[in-house]
Design a protein around this motif. Structure first.
Motif, PDB file in Angstrom:
ATOM      1  N   ALA A 160       0.831  -1.204   0.000  1.00  0.00           N
ATOM      2  CA  ALA A 160       0.000   0.000   0.000  1.00  0.00           C
ATOM      3  C   ALA A 160       0.867   1.256   0.000  1.00  0.00           C
ATOM      4  O   ALA A 160       0.560   2.241  -0.692  1.00  0.00           O
ATOM      5  CB  ALA A 160      -0.935  -0.006   1.211  1.00  0.00           C
ATOM      6  N   ALA A 161       1.944   1.225   0.769  1.00  0.00           N
ATOM      7  CA  ALA A 161       2.882   2.355   0.793  1.00  0.00           C
ATOM      8  C   ALA A 161       3.482   2.580  -0.591  1.00  0.00           C
ATOM      9  O   ALA A 161       3.649   3.719  -1.042  1.00  0.00           O
ATOM     10  CB  ALA A 161       3.984   2.099   1.821  1.00  0.00           C
ATOM     11  N   LEU A 162       3.782   1.484  -1.275  1.00  0.00           N
ATOM     12  CA  LEU A 162       4.414   1.567  -2.591  1.00  0.00           C
ATOM     13  C   LEU A 162       3.520   2.232  -3.631  1.00  0.00           C
ATOM     14  O   LEU A 162       3.998   3.011  -4.457  1.00  0.00           O
ATOM     15  CB  LEU A 162       4.793   0.156  -3.062  1.00  0.00           C
ATOM     16  CG  LEU A 162       5.369   0.026  -4.468  1.00  0.00           C
ATOM     17  CD1 LEU A 162       6.785   0.600  -4.530  1.00  0.00           C
ATOM     18  CD2 LEU A 162       5.372  -1.447  -4.911  1.00  0.00           C
ATOM     19  N   VAL A 163       2.234   1.935  -3.599  1.00  0.00           N
ATOM     20  CA  VAL A 163       1.349   2.358  -4.698  1.00  0.00           C
ATOM     21  C   VAL A 163       0.375   3.469  -4.308  1.00  0.00           C
ATOM     22  O   VAL A 163      -0.498   3.818  -5.100  1.00  0.00           O
ATOM     23  CB  VAL A 163       0.558   1.145  -5.250  1.00  0.00           C
ATOM     24  CG1 VAL A 163       1.513   0.079  -5.755  1.00  0.00           C
ATOM     25  CG2 VAL A 163      -0.389   0.559  -4.205  1.00  0.00           C
ATOM     26  N   HIS A 164       0.539   4.056  -3.142  1.00  0.00           N
ATOM     27  CA  HIS A 164      -0.477   4.992  -2.646  1.00  0.00           C
ATOM     28  C   HIS A 164      -0.647   6.233  -3.509  1.00  0.00           C
ATOM     29  O   HIS A 164      -1.703   6.858  -3.494  1.00  0.00           O
ATOM     30  CB  HIS A 164      -0.141   5.411  -1.209  1.00  0.00           C
ATOM     31  CG  HIS A 164       0.929   6.446  -1.116  1.00  0.00           C
ATOM     32  ND1 HIS A 164       2.262   6.162  -1.299  1.00  0.00           N
ATOM     33  CD2 HIS A 164       0.860   7.793  -0.883  1.00  0.00           C
ATOM     34  CE1 HIS A 164       2.971   7.261  -1.162  1.00  0.00           C
ATOM     35  NE2 HIS A 164       2.151   8.270  -0.916  1.00  0.00           N
ATOM     36  N   ASP A 165       0.382   6.622  -4.251  1.00  0.00           N
ATOM     37  CA  ASP A 165       0.331   7.862  -5.036  1.00  0.00           C
ATOM     38  C   ASP A 165       0.306   7.631  -6.548  1.00  0.00           C
ATOM     39  O   ASP A 165       0.650   8.531  -7.318  1.00  0.00           O
ATOM     40  CB  ASP A 165       1.534   8.756  -4.686  1.00  0.00           C
ATOM     41  CG  ASP A 165       1.192   9.809  -3.643  1.00  0.00           C
ATOM     42  OD1 ASP A 165       0.002   9.946  -3.295  1.00  0.00           O
ATOM     43  OD2 ASP A 165       2.119  10.496  -3.166  1.00  0.00           O
ATOM     44  N   LEU A 166      -0.123   6.458  -6.996  1.00  0.00           N
ATOM     45  CA  LEU A 166      -0.132   6.202  -8.438  1.00  0.00           C
ATOM     46  C   LEU A 166      -1.036   7.184  -9.181  1.00  0.00           C
ATOM     47  O   LEU A 166      -0.830   7.447 -10.367  1.00  0.00           O
ATOM     48  CB  LEU A 166      -0.591   4.762  -8.732  1.00  0.00           C
ATOM     49  CG  LEU A 166       0.329   3.625  -8.287  1.00  0.00           C
ATOM     50  CD1 LEU A 166      -0.125   2.306  -8.908  1.00  0.00           C
ATOM     51  CD2 LEU A 166       1.786   3.896  -8.633  1.00  0.00           C
ATOM     52  N   GLY A 167      -2.017   7.733  -8.476  1.00  0.00           N
ATOM     53  CA  GLY A 167      -2.912   8.703  -9.108  1.00  0.00           C
ATOM     54  C   GLY A 167      -2.192   9.946  -9.595  1.00  0.00           C
ATOM     55  O   GLY A 167      -2.651  10.613 -10.547  1.00  0.00           O
ATOM     56  N   GLU A 199      -6.311  11.027  -5.283  1.00  0.00           N
ATOM     57  CA  GLU A 199      -6.672   9.893  -4.434  1.00  0.00           C
ATOM     58  C   GLU A 199      -7.568   8.900  -5.184  1.00  0.00           C
ATOM     59  O   GLU A 199      -7.276   7.703  -5.246  1.00  0.00           O
ATOM     60  CB  GLU A 199      -7.372  10.384  -3.156  1.00  0.00           C
ATOM     61  CG  GLU A 199      -6.504  11.285  -2.295  1.00  0.00           C
ATOM     62  CD  GLU A 199      -6.601  12.778  -2.653  1.00  0.00           C
ATOM     63  OE1 GLU A 199      -6.047  13.598  -1.908  1.00  0.00           O
ATOM     64  OE2 GLU A 199      -7.236  13.097  -3.695  1.00  0.00           O
ATOM     65  N   LYS A 200      -8.658   9.407  -5.761  1.00  0.00           N
ATOM     66  CA  LYS A 200      -9.553   8.521  -6.520  1.00  0.00           C
ATOM     67  C   LYS A 200      -8.948   8.132  -7.873  1.00  0.00           C
ATOM     68  O   LYS A 200      -9.183   7.033  -8.372  1.00  0.00           O
ATOM     69  CB  LYS A 200     -10.916   9.184  -6.712  1.00  0.00           C
ATOM     70  CG  LYS A 200     -11.795   9.185  -5.466  1.00  0.00           C
ATOM     71  CD  LYS A 200     -13.191   9.673  -5.781  1.00  0.00           C
ATOM     72  CE  LYS A 200     -14.075   9.656  -4.532  1.00  0.00           C
ATOM     73  NZ  LYS A 200     -14.328   8.265  -4.058  1.00  0.00           N
ATOM     74  N   LEU A 243      -7.820   1.294  -0.495  1.00  0.00           N
ATOM     75  CA  LEU A 243      -8.234   2.144   0.635  1.00  0.00           C
ATOM     76  C   LEU A 243      -7.214   3.242   0.884  1.00  0.00           C
ATOM     77  O   LEU A 243      -7.569   4.400   1.123  1.00  0.00           O
ATOM     78  CB  LEU A 243      -8.404   1.300   1.896  1.00  0.00           C
ATOM     79  CG  LEU A 243      -9.665   0.457   2.050  1.00  0.00           C
ATOM     80  CD1 LEU A 243      -9.651  -0.256   3.387  1.00  0.00           C
ATOM     81  CD2 LEU A 243     -10.922   1.307   1.915  1.00  0.00           C
ATOM     82  N   MET A 244      -5.946   2.869   0.832  1.00  0.00           N
ATOM     83  CA  MET A 244      -4.871   3.832   1.072  1.00  0.00           C
ATOM     84  C   MET A 244      -4.905   4.946   0.035  1.00  0.00           C
ATOM     85  O   MET A 244      -4.793   6.133   0.372  1.00  0.00           O
ATOM     86  CB  MET A 244      -3.528   3.099   1.039  1.00  0.00           C
ATOM     87  CG  MET A 244      -2.308   3.996   1.167  1.00  0.00           C
ATOM     88  SD  MET A 244      -2.224   4.853   2.751  1.00  0.00           S
ATOM     89  CE  MET A 244      -0.639   5.676   2.569  1.00  0.00           C
ATOM     90  N   SER A 245      -5.072   4.581  -1.215  1.00  0.00           N
ATOM     91  CA  SER A 245      -5.109   5.594  -2.269  1.00  0.00           C
ATOM     92  C   SER A 245      -6.283   6.544  -2.063  1.00  0.00           C
ATOM     93  O   SER A 245      -6.123   7.770  -2.104  1.00  0.00           O
ATOM     94  CB  SER A 245      -5.218   4.917  -3.640  1.00  0.00           C
ATOM     95  OG  SER A 245      -5.312   5.869  -4.674  1.00  0.00           O
ATOM     96  N   GLU A 246      -7.444   5.981  -1.822  1.00  0.00           N
ATOM     97  CA  GLU A 246      -8.655   6.809  -1.774  1.00  0.00           C
ATOM     98  C   GLU A 246      -8.760   7.648  -0.511  1.00  0.00           C
ATOM     99  O   GLU A 246      -9.281   8.769  -0.555  1.00  0.00           O
ATOM    100  CB  GLU A 246      -9.890   5.910  -1.896  1.00  0.00           C
ATOM    101  CG  GLU A 246     -11.188   6.696  -2.006  1.00  0.00           C
ATOM    102  CD  GLU A 246     -12.379   5.846  -2.438  1.00  0.00           C
ATOM    103  OE1 GLU A 246     -13.467   6.421  -2.622  1.00  0.00           O
ATOM    104  OE2 GLU A 246     -12.209   4.610  -2.587  1.00  0.00           O
TER     105      GLU A 246
END
Length: 405
Positions: free
Chosen positions: A251-258, A274-275, A300-303
């Motif tokens: 989750a830490a790795l991909v949290h900011d892919l947006g 986030e979305k 969940l982390m991203s959003e």
């Protein structure tokens, strides 16, 4: 028939590192010989046997010849004439190409001990390029042994780049890529794995959604490190300090892919990232066949990570709805993991590495207060149907409001 301890067990013994698995190679024996001694054959691509009492793996000494694409495109020779040195020559790195006999003598035809002392990860031979999986394996070893001071030899990096640019990485199976990635995420310095893959241009092959983050700016006020790729690696590094769970680190790795989808004309602002991040997370998880627990926490982390970062500005009703959306009532452990990942995100910034993060405790306390609301009391008061849900929400908001105040 001669038996030798080989590979990682020898390497880690020489490093005084805990040995987790022992692999053995058998020279001068056939499949029939092994079966006659009570070994159980389990290998599909080449003969591997389980010891009748220890259940440790014993493989017949073999040579390999490239005959097709990918890491499975090999023809193996396991005849009794194959020597120990021939078997060791097919291995990836010199530090993995050592053997030990039953008297404790080290057989080291490629100077693995020298490279151990120099803290160098170096390929054994030019045959290194025949197996594309080795790009990921070497990156994983770099992540595992970075804390010991190991680096990858320049000439090995050249070969890793050659493999990456040959198109061979695309022939790997998603399962194998995920196995190497998951193992790397659980190492002490998992960021080294991704940085290594990026350096040899391999990251964009399987992790395009992550690779594109380098060069995307963040507001300097909140992110002194500026670059989103660098921030992501810092967040991953922080996640190691607070959790040993694969799902939290992923989750830490991909949290900011947006942020990779933000219109460049709007940089360094990333409103709505986030979305926006949900779609690339799903795409990446589909490609790698990522387990559902990792995918679900990552989404969940991203959003919702910005909700936690702005916790003290949220209304009690917003916090309650946030808790509902995260399904905390049924999955409190996952919610606790979300707060850990958010803590890593907050600390994964230049100058904030050791900063307190009261937001996580604040949100968790709100959950504990809301959890105390007794739905049975609402039912006993005479409420029915939709009224029960409405009353439950109101009482939880009231309980949370006491914490907000």
């Amino acid at each position: 028939m001669q038996v030798y301890l080989v590979g990682g067990a020898v390497r880690d013994k020489l490093l005084n590192r805990q040995i987790k698995d022992k692999d053995w190679v058998v020279v001068g024996a056939s499949e029939a010989d092994m079966l006659a001694k009570g070994y159980q054959q389990v290998g599909k691509d080449f003969p591997v046997f389980l010891h009748p009492t220890t259940q440790q793996e014993y493989a017949l000494a073999r040579t390999e010849r490239k005959v097709g694409q990918g890491y499975t495109g090999f023809e193996c020779d396991t005849s009794t004439s194959v020597t120990l040195e021939q078997d060791l020559m097919r291995r990836d790195l010199t530090v993995n190409a050592m053997a030990m006999d039953d008297a404790g003598n080290i057989i080291d035809p490629f100077d693995g001990q020298g490279d151990l002392n120099k803290r160098i990860l170096r390929h054994v031979s030019a045959a290194f390029v025949e197996d594309p999986l080795r790009v990921l394996r070497v990156a994983r070893f770099a992540a595992r042994y970075s804390s010991y001071g190991f680096t990858i030899a320049d000439e090995t990096k050249v070969l890793m780049r050659d493999i990456s640019q040959s198109g061979e990485l695309a022939n790997l199976s998603a399962e194998r890529v995920w196995v190497e990635t998951a193992k790397s995420l659980l190492e002490d310095t998992p960021q080294v794995y991704f940085e290594t893959l990026r350096e040899c241009t391999a990251l964009k092959v399987w992790f395009a959604e992550l690779d594109c983050l380098w060069g995307i700016p963040n507001p300097a006020k909140w992110h002194p490190e500026i670059d989103t790729g660098i921030h992501t690696m810092m967040v991953l590094e922080q996640s190691v300090r607070i959790s040993n769970k694969l799902s939290v680190r992923f989750a830490a790795l991909v949290h900011d892919l947006g942020k990779g989808l933000t219109d460049p004309t709007l940089w360094p602002s990333h409103k709505g990232h986030e979305k926006l991040g949900i779609a690339p997370i799903n795409t990446l998880c589909e490609r790698l066949k990522v387990p559902n627990d990792c995918r679900n926490l990552a989404i969940l982390m991203s959003e919702y990570h910005s909700y936690v970062h702005h916790a003290f500005k949220l209304k009690a009703s917003t916090i309650n709805d946030f808790l509902d959306n995260c399904d905390v009532w049924r999955k409190p452990e996952r919610f606790a993991d979300l707060l850990l990942a958010c803590t890593a995100d907050a600390r994964g910034r230049t100058g904030f590495e050791d900063s307190p993060y009261p937001n996580a405790d604040y949100i968790w306390q709100a959950y504990l207060l809301a959890k105390e609301v007794n739905v049975q009391e609402i039912v006993q008061a005479g409420y029915k149907g939709a009224e029960i849900k409405q009353q439950l929400r109101q009482k939880r908001i009231h309980a949370i409001a006491a914490n907000v105040a």
